[in-house]
Design a protein around this motif. Sequence first.
Motif, PDB file in Angstrom:
ATOM      1  N   PRO A 139      10.130  -2.716 -11.884  1.00  0.00           N
ATOM      2  CA  PRO A 139       8.698  -2.357 -11.869  1.00  0.00           C
ATOM      3  C   PRO A 139       8.254  -1.629 -10.608  1.00  0.00           C
ATOM      4  O   PRO A 139       7.201  -1.930 -10.040  1.00  0.00           O
ATOM      5  N   ALA A 140       9.049  -0.674 -10.149  1.00  0.00           N
ATOM      6  CA  ALA A 140       8.677   0.083  -8.949  1.00  0.00           C
ATOM      7  C   ALA A 140       7.455   0.942  -9.240  1.00  0.00           C
ATOM      8  O   ALA A 140       7.308   1.481 -10.333  1.00  0.00           O
ATOM      9  N   ALA A 141       6.565   1.065  -8.256  1.00  0.00           N
ATOM     10  CA  ALA A 141       5.321   1.799  -8.477  1.00  0.00           C
ATOM     11  C   ALA A 141       4.756   2.267  -7.146  1.00  0.00           C
ATOM     12  O   ALA A 141       5.242   1.900  -6.073  1.00  0.00           O
ATOM     13  N   SER A 142       3.710   3.081  -7.234  1.00  0.00           N
ATOM     14  CA  SER A 142       2.968   3.531  -6.053  1.00  0.00           C
ATOM     15  C   SER A 142       1.625   2.804  -6.004  1.00  0.00           C
ATOM     16  O   SER A 142       1.150   2.259  -6.996  1.00  0.00           O
ATOM     17  N   VAL A 145       1.016  -2.491  -4.186  1.00  0.00           N
ATOM     18  CA  VAL A 145       2.020  -3.074  -5.093  1.00  0.00           C
ATOM     19  C   VAL A 145       2.494  -4.457  -4.651  1.00  0.00           C
ATOM     20  O   VAL A 145       3.567  -4.898  -5.044  1.00  0.00           O
ATOM     21  N   ASP A 148       3.529  -6.828  -7.451  1.00  0.00           N
ATOM     22  CA  ASP A 148       4.769  -6.379  -8.095  1.00  0.00           C
ATOM     23  C   ASP A 148       5.976  -6.684  -7.214  1.00  0.00           C
ATOM     24  O   ASP A 148       7.019  -7.135  -7.698  1.00  0.00           O
ATOM     25  N   LEU A 197       6.035   6.004  -4.184  1.00  0.00           N
ATOM     26  CA  LEU A 197       7.386   6.091  -4.715  1.00  0.00           C
ATOM     27  C   LEU A 197       7.729   7.529  -5.062  1.00  0.00           C
ATOM     28  O   LEU A 197       6.966   8.204  -5.754  1.00  0.00           O
ATOM     29  N   ASN A 199      10.212   8.990  -7.356  1.00  0.00           N
ATOM     30  CA  ASN A 199      11.026   8.408  -8.422  1.00  0.00           C
ATOM     31  C   ASN A 199      12.275   9.253  -8.709  1.00  0.00           C
ATOM     32  O   ASN A 199      12.486   9.725  -9.819  1.00  0.00           O
TER      33      ASN A 199
END
Length: 311
Positions: A139-142, A145, A148, A197, A199
């Motif tokens: 669940p990587a995100a900007s 976070v 998360d 992130l 990606n």
Amino acid sequence: MELLSMPTVSVVIPTYNSAALLRGAIQSVLSQTYSDLEVVVVDDGSDDNTESVVHSFGDRVSYVKQDNKGAGAARNHGIKRSRGKYVAFLDADDLWLPGKLAEQIPLLDQDPEIGLVYSDWSVVPERGEVEPSYLRNRPAASGYVFDDLVQCGFILVSGTVVRRSCLADVGYFDETLSIAQDYDLWLRICYRWKVALVNKSLAIKRNRDGNLSSNLPKTGAERILLFEKALKEFSDMAPRSRRLVRRQLALNYWDMGYLYFERMLLKEARKNFMSSLSHDWTNGRALGYLAASYLPAPVLRVARVVKRAIV
């Protein structure tokens, strides 16, 4: 006397007896398409030919040596000895792709609320298949976070660039931790700052057998320290965030309890199962194994043999 211009990015590489891999790490930095940088290698008390490897790059790389104090202390030493507006970290056994910094630095330049930029990475084990994207199913995100990140660690040291003012705000690596020190810092950053992130797999993590993270009891114990520390430090944590941190404590105490249970160290297992339940009383596994830990050892041994035969 001519004043040295301040680089935009300082790249800090801690190393300990990794001369065989260090050359590739340094070369991957010097091959970046983004060139406004300095490289600081901090030798954490190596007794191999690390110094000669670094000096072979001439004045393009600065060399600092300290007594063996661990990677966290080496990174902190490098931060203090460096001058850039941003600090990027690279472990001596990892590599960067040439466009890594060129992809990341503009994000920091454009938004002063971003404290850290990270990227995806590929994993190259000593044995086995290459994993081209570590973050693909995570669940990587900007943005903000923290919640998360509590539930899943998705930031790699070698994939990060951090704003120096962000480090001044939240502090450096906790030198009392040997495994979870990076996770601890990312949590402190994400609690107060936005992150971004990129990606794409811009770093290569070269896994070596026998590294610190393969020590399961040590890893579990440090993760417990990490989340206990978060509960104390972030006193104004939102209720949902606090529940998520306690959930992680429950899971990690369960893991430690199970390790002890499998080794028939039942007193230690019992203590960890009870700690797990104190953070999450709905953890049925902890409750079940806590009850089982009171059974006579001969009964448990027979039960384990039967379970393995069925499986």
